[in-house]
Design a protein around this motif. Structure first.
Motif, mmCIF file in Angstrom:
data_model
loop_
_atom_site.group_PDB
_atom_site.id
_atom_site.type_symbol
_atom_site.label_atom_id
_atom_site.label_comp_id
_atom_site.label_asym_id
_atom_site.label_seq_id
_atom_site.Cartn_x
_atom_site.Cartn_y
_atom_site.Cartn_z
ATOM 1 N N MET A 8 1.686 -3.763 4.269
ATOM 2 C CA MET A 8 2.156 -4.462 3.332
ATOM 3 C C MET A 8 0.678 -4.516 2.240
ATOM 4 O O MET A 8 -0.877 -4.832 3.233
ATOM 5 N N ALA A 9 1.090 -5.453 1.775
ATOM 6 C CA ALA A 9 0.217 -5.579 0.223
ATOM 7 C C ALA A 9 -1.228 -6.742 0.974
ATOM 8 O O ALA A 9 -1.944 -7.226 0.617
ATOM 9 N N ASP A 10 -0.597 -7.448 2.220
ATOM 10 C CA ASP A 10 -1.237 -8.572 2.710
ATOM 11 C C ASP A 10 -1.983 -7.790 3.545
ATOM 12 O O ASP A 10 -2.584 -9.075 4.139
ATOM 13 N N GLY A 11 -2.135 -6.478 3.822
ATOM 14 C CA GLY A 11 -3.201 -6.508 4.627
ATOM 15 C C GLY A 11 -2.964 -6.099 5.920
ATOM 16 O O GLY A 11 -3.585 -5.469 7.492
ATOM 17 N N THR A 12 -1.976 -6.637 6.107
ATOM 18 C CA THR A 12 -1.840 -6.623 7.967
ATOM 19 C C THR A 12 -0.252 -5.271 8.558
ATOM 20 O O THR A 12 -0.459 -4.590 9.367
ATOM 21 N N GLY A 13 0.642 -5.093 7.417
ATOM 22 C CA GLY A 13 0.882 -3.860 6.958
ATOM 23 C C GLY A 13 0.415 -2.560 7.074
ATOM 24 O O GLY A 13 -1.075 -2.579 8.015
ATOM 25 N N PRO A 14 1.191 -1.476 7.998
ATOM 26 C CA PRO A 14 0.353 0.234 7.565
ATOM 27 C C PRO A 14 0.104 0.423 6.165
ATOM 28 O O PRO A 14 1.425 0.820 5.217
ATOM 29 N N ARG A 31 -1.426 -0.522 1.544
ATOM 30 C CA ARG A 31 -0.717 -1.589 0.736
ATOM 31 C C ARG A 31 -1.359 -0.802 -0.406
ATOM 32 O O ARG A 31 -1.515 0.462 -0.666
ATOM 33 N N ILE A 32 -0.564 -1.394 -1.566
ATOM 34 C CA ILE A 32 -0.007 -0.542 -2.763
ATOM 35 C C ILE A 32 -1.493 -1.102 -3.792
ATOM 36 O O ILE A 32 -2.080 -1.713 -3.311
ATOM 37 N N THR A 33 -1.958 0.611 -3.743
ATOM 38 C CA THR A 33 -3.375 -0.273 -4.251
ATOM 39 C C THR A 33 -3.316 0.307 -6.078
ATOM 40 O O THR A 33 -2.709 1.640 -6.411
ATOM 41 N N LEU A 34 -4.577 0.137 -7.487
ATOM 42 C CA LEU A 34 -4.104 0.972 -8.448
ATOM 43 C C LEU A 34 -4.113 2.414 -7.742
ATOM 44 O O LEU A 34 -3.705 2.858 -8.494
ATOM 45 N N SER A 35 -5.843 2.984 -8.085
ATOM 46 C CA SER A 35 -5.793 3.820 -8.052
ATOM 47 C C SER A 35 -4.470 4.693 -7.123
ATOM 48 O O SER A 35 -4.207 6.244 -7.632
ATOM 49 N N GLY A 75 -8.382 -1.209 4.299
ATOM 50 C CA GLY A 75 -9.747 -2.048 4.449
ATOM 51 C C GLY A 75 -9.520 -2.536 5.812
ATOM 52 O O GLY A 75 -10.655 -2.738 6.596
ATOM 53 N N THR A 76 -8.603 -2.948 6.485
ATOM 54 C CA THR A 76 -8.297 -3.219 7.481
ATOM 55 C C THR A 76 -8.021 -2.799 8.784
ATOM 56 O O THR A 76 -8.187 -2.658 10.332
ATOM 57 N N GLU A 77 -7.618 -1.589 8.991
ATOM 58 C CA GLU A 77 -7.681 -0.542 9.787
ATOM 59 C C GLU A 77 -7.751 0.420 10.021
ATOM 60 O O GLU A 77 -8.324 1.534 8.596
ATOM 61 N N ARG A 78 -7.804 1.666 10.733
ATOM 62 C CA ARG A 78 -8.357 2.646 10.544
ATOM 63 C C ARG A 78 -7.039 3.840 10.738
ATOM 64 O O ARG A 78 -5.172 3.540 10.851
ATOM 65 N N ALA A 79 -7.139 4.369 9.936
ATOM 66 C CA ALA A 79 -5.960 5.947 9.809
ATOM 67 C C ALA A 79 -5.691 6.957 11.514
ATOM 68 O O ALA A 79 -6.232 6.580 12.183
ATOM 69 N N GLU A 80 -4.794 7.157 10.735
ATOM 70 C CA GLU A 80 -3.344 7.832 12.456
ATOM 71 C C GLU A 80 -3.557 8.797 12.181
ATOM 72 O O GLU A 80 -3.260 9.533 11.680
ATOM 73 N N TYR A 81 -3.922 9.572 13.212
ATOM 74 C CA TYR A 81 -3.623 10.448 13.405
ATOM 75 C C TYR A 81 -2.990 10.968 14.684
ATOM 76 O O TYR A 81 -2.883 11.144 15.661
#
Ligand code: CU
Length: 275
Positions: A1-7, A9-13, A83-89
């Motif tokens: 989520m946008a708060d950085g805790t969920g999977p 977030r919505i970014t401008l780019s 910015g807080t989590e690693r991508a999952e593969y």
């Protein structure tokens, strides 16, 4: 989520990229629906089959295009990096892969069979007996049209007889050649009657292209290739060469007039024969 805790977030780019993808989809749909650039006016019987086949392929690939680009836009907008989590593969998903593979195979197989039916109906069927026969010879950089004339018999041709004024080497001493008509750059045929084209080339590979009639066939040196079609609309159309055949390729074209009746065609043939 946008708060950085969920999977993610919505970014401008991500939103900008999704917006661009949306624009791409809308522009593509506009070109498809409004058809500002489309085929030239259809003027042959079999052409409708080719157009509808083209449409079927375009619709199927268009749906796939919108689904894929839409999904890409959604994911890129919704799951930007937090910015807080690693991508999952993960390595594979056999069920999803099998589903996509089978779906693609089924769609492509259906399209291939549809195409084969259209191809066979055009190429594997002989021209009707009453067809107007035209021997078309391509050369750098002109189209020569040879008609049998009133006797219906083509005169003998010989490459040794080819000169500047006799581009196909017609043997004028042959009785069958007496009434033959040779026309350079101008082709005629009556409307509603099949046209049987016997295609040859004097030098390199050319391609006999009648855009309005959805007809395109290579002219290959040493071969006589037959194609046929039935014009359904009178008027004047372009014959182009669709094979890059040399420096003058761009000017290798001819005019094809579909006459409103057999009489009008005969009249032209008679006039052309006098020249
Ligand atoms: Cu050419």
């Amino acid at each position: 989520m946008a708060d950085g805790t969920g999977p993610g977030r919505i970014t401008l780019s991500g939103v900008v990229l999704a917006g661009l993808l949306l624009v791409l989809i809308i522009v593509s749909l506009y070109f498809f629906i409004a058809q500002p650039f489309w085929f030239p006016k259809l003027a042959s019987e079999h052409g409708a089959k080719i157009d509808s086949l083209f449409m079927a392929v375009l619709v199927v690939s268009g749906i796939a295009f919108i689904l894929v680009q839409g999904a890409l836009g959604y994911f890129v907008a919704r799951y930007g990096e937090s910015g807080t989590e690693r991508a999952e593969y993960w390595h594979d998903n056999p069920k999803a892969e099998a589903f996509l593979l089978i779906l693609t195979a089924v769609i492509l197989t259906v399209l291939v069979f549809m195409g084969q039916r259209v191809w066979a109906s055009i190429y594997f069927a002989d021209a009707p007996k009453n067809a107007t026969i035209i021997q078309v010879t391509g050369e750098q950089f002109a189209w020569n049209f040879h008609y049998a004339g009133p006797d219906g018999q083509f005169g003998r041709t010989d490459t040794k007889l080819i000169t500047g004024t006799n581009p196909i080497g017609l043997d004028r001493s042959d009785p069958n050649a007496k009434d033959d008509v040779l026309s350079i750059g101008v082709m005629h045929a009556p409307v509603g009657k099949p046209v049987r084209v016997q295609l040859r080339s004097k030098d390199v590979i050319h391609s006999f292209f009648l855009p309005n009639f959805r007809m395109k066939q290579d002219a290959v040196p040493g071969m006589a290739i037959e194609v046929w079609f039935t014009p359904t609309l009178t008027g004047q159309y372009e014959v182009a060469c669709a094979e890059l055949c040399g420096l003058g390729h761009y000017r290798m074209k001819a005019a094809f007039t579909v006459d409103e009746s057999q009489d009008a065609f005969n009249k032209w043939l008679e006039e052309a024969g006098k020249q």
